[in-house]
Design a protein around this motif. Structure first.
Motif, PDB file in Angstrom:
ATOM      1  N   PHE A 506      28.713  49.729  -8.095  1.00 13.89           N
ATOM      2  CA  PHE A 506      29.109  48.334  -7.947  1.00 13.89           C
ATOM      3  C   PHE A 506      29.893  47.834  -9.162  1.00 13.89           C
ATOM      4  N   SER A 507      30.443  48.769  -9.932  1.00 15.98           N
ATOM      5  CA  SER A 507      31.177  48.408 -11.138  1.00 15.98           C
ATOM      6  C   SER A 507      32.455  47.642 -10.790  1.00 15.98           C
ATOM      7  N   ALA A 508      32.836  46.731 -11.683  1.00 16.86           N
ATOM      8  CA  ALA A 508      34.072  45.954 -11.587  1.00 16.86           C
ATOM      9  C   ALA A 508      34.099  45.007 -10.395  1.00 16.86           C
ATOM     10  N   LEU A 509      32.930  44.742  -9.828  1.00 16.83           N
ATOM     11  CA  LEU A 509      32.850  43.770  -8.735  1.00 16.83           C
ATOM     12  C   LEU A 509      32.470  42.403  -9.285  1.00 16.83           C
ATOM     13  N   ASP A 510      32.804  41.352  -8.559  1.00 19.83           N
ATOM     14  CA  ASP A 510      32.339  40.029  -8.939  1.00 19.83           C
ATOM     15  C   ASP A 510      30.818  39.977  -8.813  1.00 19.83           C
ATOM     16  N   GLY A 511      30.199  39.033  -9.521  1.00 14.99           N
ATOM     17  CA  GLY A 511      28.744  38.975  -9.583  1.00 14.99           C
ATOM     18  C   GLY A 511      28.083  38.778  -8.242  1.00 14.99           C
ATOM     19  N   SER A 512      28.669  37.960  -7.381  1.00 19.01           N
ATOM     20  CA  SER A 512      28.065  37.699  -6.074  1.00 19.01           C
ATOM     21  C   SER A 512      28.090  38.945  -5.192  1.00 19.01           C
ATOM     22  N   THR A 513      29.257  39.594  -5.113  1.00 18.34           N
ATOM     23  CA  THR A 513      29.364  40.786  -4.274  1.00 18.34           C
ATOM     24  C   THR A 513      28.433  41.885  -4.778  1.00 18.34           C
ATOM     25  N   ALA A 514      28.416  42.102  -6.105  1.00 20.80           N
ATOM     26  CA  ALA A 514      27.536  43.123  -6.672  1.00 20.80           C
ATOM     27  C   ALA A 514      26.069  42.783  -6.410  1.00 20.80           C
ATOM     28  N   GLY A 515      25.726  41.512  -6.533  1.00 21.26           N
ATOM     29  CA  GLY A 515      24.341  41.103  -6.302  1.00 21.26           C
ATOM     30  C   GLY A 515      23.912  41.307  -4.864  1.00 21.26           C
ATOM     31  N   LEU A 516      24.781  40.981  -3.934  1.00 16.06           N
ATOM     32  CA  LEU A 516      24.458  41.175  -2.521  1.00 16.06           C
ATOM     33  C   LEU A 516      24.316  42.658  -2.185  1.00 16.06           C
ATOM     34  N   LEU A 517      25.212  43.487  -2.698  1.00 17.55           N
ATOM     35  CA  LEU A 517      25.134  44.918  -2.416  1.00 17.55           C
ATOM     36  C   LEU A 517      23.872  45.527  -3.027  1.00 17.55           C
ATOM     37  N   THR A 518      23.509  45.058  -4.216  1.00 19.82           N
ATOM     38  CA  THR A 518      22.266  45.537  -4.823  1.00 19.82           C
ATOM     39  C   THR A 518      21.077  45.177  -3.942  1.00 19.82           C
ATOM     40  N   ARG A 519      21.039  43.950  -3.462  1.00 15.19           N
ATOM     41  CA  ARG A 519      19.957  43.491  -2.605  1.00 15.19           C
ATOM     42  C   ARG A 519      19.914  44.302  -1.305  1.00 15.19           C
ATOM     43  N   LEU A 520      21.077  44.660  -0.779  1.00 16.31           N
ATOM     44  CA  LEU A 520      21.129  45.422   0.471  1.00 16.31           C
ATOM     45  C   LEU A 520      20.702  46.872   0.279  1.00 16.31           C
ATOM     46  N   ARG A 521      20.913  47.407  -0.931  1.00 15.06           N
ATOM     47  CA  ARG A 521      20.594  48.820  -1.147  1.00 15.06           C
ATOM     48  C   ARG A 521      19.163  49.076  -1.588  1.00 15.06           C
ATOM     49  N   ASN A 522      18.551  48.116  -2.297  1.00 12.80           N
ATOM     50  CA  ASN A 522      17.218  48.412  -2.813  1.00 12.80           C
ATOM     51  C   ASN A 522      16.133  48.075  -1.787  1.00 12.80           C
ATOM     52  N   ASP A 523      14.920  48.349  -2.128  1.00 12.86           N
ATOM     53  CA  ASP A 523      13.812  48.220  -1.189  1.00 12.86           C
ATOM     54  C   ASP A 523      13.132  46.861  -1.224  1.00 12.86           C
ATOM     55  N   SER A 524      13.579  45.971  -2.090  1.00 10.33           N
ATOM     56  CA  SER A 524      12.910  44.675  -2.179  1.00 10.33           C
ATOM     57  C   SER A 524      13.260  43.825  -0.965  1.00 10.33           C
ATOM     58  N   PRO A 525      12.351  42.947  -0.556  1.00  9.48           N
ATOM     59  CA  PRO A 525      12.629  42.097   0.603  1.00  9.48           C
ATOM     60  C   PRO A 525      13.737  41.098   0.288  1.00  9.48           C
ATOM     61  N   CYS A 526      14.407  40.627   1.349  1.00  8.74           N
ATOM     62  CA  CYS A 526      15.515  39.694   1.165  1.00  8.74           C
ATOM     63  C   CYS A 526      15.036  38.288   0.867  1.00  8.74           C
ATOM     64  N   THR A 527      13.754  38.001   1.133  1.00 10.39           N
ATOM     65  CA  THR A 527      13.209  36.674   0.862  1.00 10.39           C
ATOM     66  C   THR A 527      11.954  36.826   0.041  1.00 10.39           C
ATOM     67  N   GLY A 528      11.451  35.698  -0.432  1.00  6.55           N
ATOM     68  CA  GLY A 528      10.230  35.731  -1.217  1.00  6.55           C
ATOM     69  C   GLY A 528       9.025  36.079  -0.362  1.00  6.55           C
ATOM     70  N   THR A 529       7.910  36.331  -1.034  1.00  6.78           N
ATOM     71  CA  THR A 529       6.679  36.685  -0.327  1.00  6.78           C
ATOM     72  C   THR A 529       6.157  35.488   0.455  1.00  6.78           C
ATOM     73  N   ALA A 530       5.793  35.735   1.696  1.00  2.00           N
ATOM     74  CA  ALA A 530       5.261  34.660   2.534  1.00  2.00           C
ATOM     75  C   ALA A 530       3.891  34.237   2.012  1.00  2.00           C
ATOM     76  N   VAL A 531       3.610  32.970   2.095  1.00  2.00           N
ATOM     77  CA  VAL A 531       2.321  32.433   1.659  1.00  2.00           C
ATOM     78  C   VAL A 531       1.486  32.104   2.885  1.00  2.00           C
ATOM     79  N   SER A 532       0.288  32.645   2.958  1.00  2.00           N
ATOM     80  CA  SER A 532      -0.582  32.367   4.105  1.00  2.00           C
ATOM     81  C   SER A 532      -1.438  31.144   3.808  1.00  2.00           C
ATOM     82  N   HIS A 533      -1.768  30.417   4.862  1.00  2.00           N
ATOM     83  CA  HIS A 533      -2.573  29.205   4.711  1.00  2.00           C
ATOM     84  C   HIS A 533      -3.868  29.359   5.490  1.00  2.00           C
TER      85      HIS A 533
END
Length: 533
Positions: A506-533
């Motif tokens: 993701f070198s030489a990419l703008d911060g937004s594009t690089a950030g989105l691609l990182t999020r798409l490639r890694n195993d972390s969820p796209c949103t925060g952890t759900a809170v149960s009530h």
């Protein structure tokens, strides 16, 4: 040919003066009250289409100035150059001859136009291809072993035939089902493949170059599915609508129907791209579809400017966009079969006239294409008509209605037509309410297009009317309505992004594009952890 840009004409300044003097405060209700003949003056018949323009913010003096604008920009000469086969697509050095696809052979014309002698060889090739395509369509219609036809294309290779097949559903041959796959999103193709059986399915791959990435990705996936299901006869179950016969042959396809570089994708439903429609409604129905469009072509080519419906509509679009400042137009077809008609018009107008430079590449100081959007009535009434009636923006509405239905269910069609007419009436008349919440300002403009019935011929005429209307506004604006360079940049970047998603570089990419691609490639969820009530 020499063209004069609209803002460089005397009529442009006169129109601005007229708008400042009376146009800005023009009230359609007052215009009707003072002119008993207003409906007759601002309505007219064209081939297979009746148009009521009387609820628009326009009077005879303004229309006269708009017609002067058309004359001073050389609209008629530009139109005639198109019908003569001149290369009016200047940025690509191409002719613009989608109209030739629905032109009768020279031998069948009562009075062959002299200009057609210039394109006689092209017209001969058109009819040779048309005859072969329709013969193939009839063979598929007669083949009981083929129950499903899947058209794989995108843009004009999807929107045109899909819209037309849905619109003419009452004419579709029983026993044949038609499916359309355009999106590279695999969910769309997978949903279609769940509905069909390989031994009973014909796939049509629609791509002029046989390289369109979305289409070819879907085509290769369809072929892989076909073979995985035990299919072996690619030649029987796949056909191509392409000029790249070699690539189609390498794919395993032997049946190909081509078209020409003077046919833009959004104008191609009249060509081999219309094969799904020909299979659906038959050769005779398809010829009627072409004939309806040709009748509108002749109206556009020969009718006086002041009674020329595409010209009147196109000039009205210029009046609204550049003087009233209206940024969009809502299309409301009051016929369920026309549900893809607004989407079809989106591409036709916004891809044609969504330009910021003129034909010479100079930046424009005025606006061009409006945003085109809509849904069938009465659905739209319960979705966004609130904004049309009481919103802060004025949005001209174009109603399309059909006088005679194809069904026999009592009460339905009368109620449908009543809603269409009443909505146009309500937009114009409004309603006073001192409390504010139930106040309708009224004076909101609309055009009403009426067909006697929805048939192959009337649909052809309606589409051709819209094509020529787009030509008119684009010609007056001085732009090239027949290229679409704006489609390319995102497609080029998508190839690079696809490679980077695979490599993780993701070198030489703008911060937004690089950030989105990182999020798409890694195993972390796209949103925060759900809170149960």
């Amino acid at each position: 040919m020499s063209r004069t840009r609209c803002d460089q004409t005397p009529a442009w300044g006169a129109l601005q003066s007229a708008f400042d003097a009376t146009g800005r405060a023009f009230d359609v209700r007052t215009a009707f009250a003072t002119d008993p003949q207003r409906f007759e003056t601002f309505s007219q018949s064209a081939p297979l289409v009746f148009a009521d323009l009387s609820k628009n913010r326009i009077d005879a003096a303004t229309e006269a100035l708009l017609l002067a604008l058309a004359q001073q920009t050389g609209l008629a000469a530009h139109r005639d150059a198109m019908f003569a086969g001149d290369k009016i697509n200047t940025t690509e050095g191409r002719q613009v001859m989608h109209w030739l696809l629905r032109n009768p052979p020279l031998a069948l014309m009562n009075k062959a136009r002299q200009a057609l002698q210039n394109v006689a060889s092209e017209l001969s090739a058109v009819h040779a291809t048309l005859d072969a395509m329709l013969a193939y369509a009839e063979a598929v219609r007669a083949d009981d072993g083929i129950t499903d036809v899947v058209n794989i294309g995108i843009g004009g290779s999807d929107l045109g035939p899909q819209m037309a097949v849905l619109a003419l559903d009452e004419f579709v041959l029983p026993g044949k089902r038609f499916h359309f796959v355009s999106n590279v999103d695999g969910h769309e193709l997978a949903a279609v493949l769940r509905k069909v059986q390989p031994e009973h399915t014909l796939f049509l791959v629609a791509s002029k170059t046989f390289t369109t990435i979305e289409t070819m990705t879907n085509a290769h996936s369809a072929k892989a599915w076909f073979e995985a299901q035990g299919g072996t006869d690619i030649a029987r179950h796949f056909a191509a609508l392409t000029t790249n016969v070699a690539a189609a042959n390498a794919f395993g396809i032997s049946t190909c129907f081509g078209f020409w570089d003077w046919v833009g994708g959004r104008y191609s439903v009249w060509s081999a791209i219309g094969l799904p429609l020909a299979m659906a409604i038959g050769a005779q129905g398809f010829r009627e579809f072409l004939a309806g469009a040709h009748a509108m072509d002749e109206h556009f080519r020969t009718a006086p400017l002041e009674r020329n419906l595409p010209i009147r509509l196109g000039l009205l679009d210029v009046w609204y966009r550049n003087f009233h400042g209206f940024t969009s137009r809502s299309v409301a077809p009051y016929h369920a079969a026309l549900k893809r008609y607004p989407a079809y018009l989106q591409q036709l107008e916004m891809e044609s006239n969504g330009k910021r430079v003129d034909a010479q590449g100079q930046a424009l100081p005025y606006a061009t294409s409006p945003v085109v959007w809509g849904e069938p009535g009465t659905n739209g009434q319960h979705a966004y008509f609130q904004m049309l009636h009481q919103g802060t923006d004025v949005v001209p509405v174009e109603f399309v209605a059909v006088k005679t239905p194809k069904h026999s269910l009592p009460g339905h069609h009368t109620l449908l037509l009543a809603n269409a007419v009443a909505q146009a009436q309500a937009l114009m008349q409004g309603k006073a309410d001192q409390g504010g919440h139930k106040h309708f300002t009224g004076n909101r403009p609309s055009t009403f297009l009426l067909l006697d019935d929805l048939s192959p011929a009337s649909l052809g005429a309606l589409i051709a009317l819209q094509e020529h209307r787009v030509f008119v506004s684009g010609s007056v604006w001085g732009i090239n309505s027949f290229d679409q360079w704006g489609v390319e940049l995102g497609k080029v970047l998508a190839k690079e992004v696809d490679v980077r998603l695979g490599s993780g570089d993701f070198s030489a990419l703008d911060g937004s594009t690089a950030g989105l691609l990182t999020r798409l490639r890694n195993d972390s969820p796209c949103t925060g952890t759900a809170v149960s009530h």
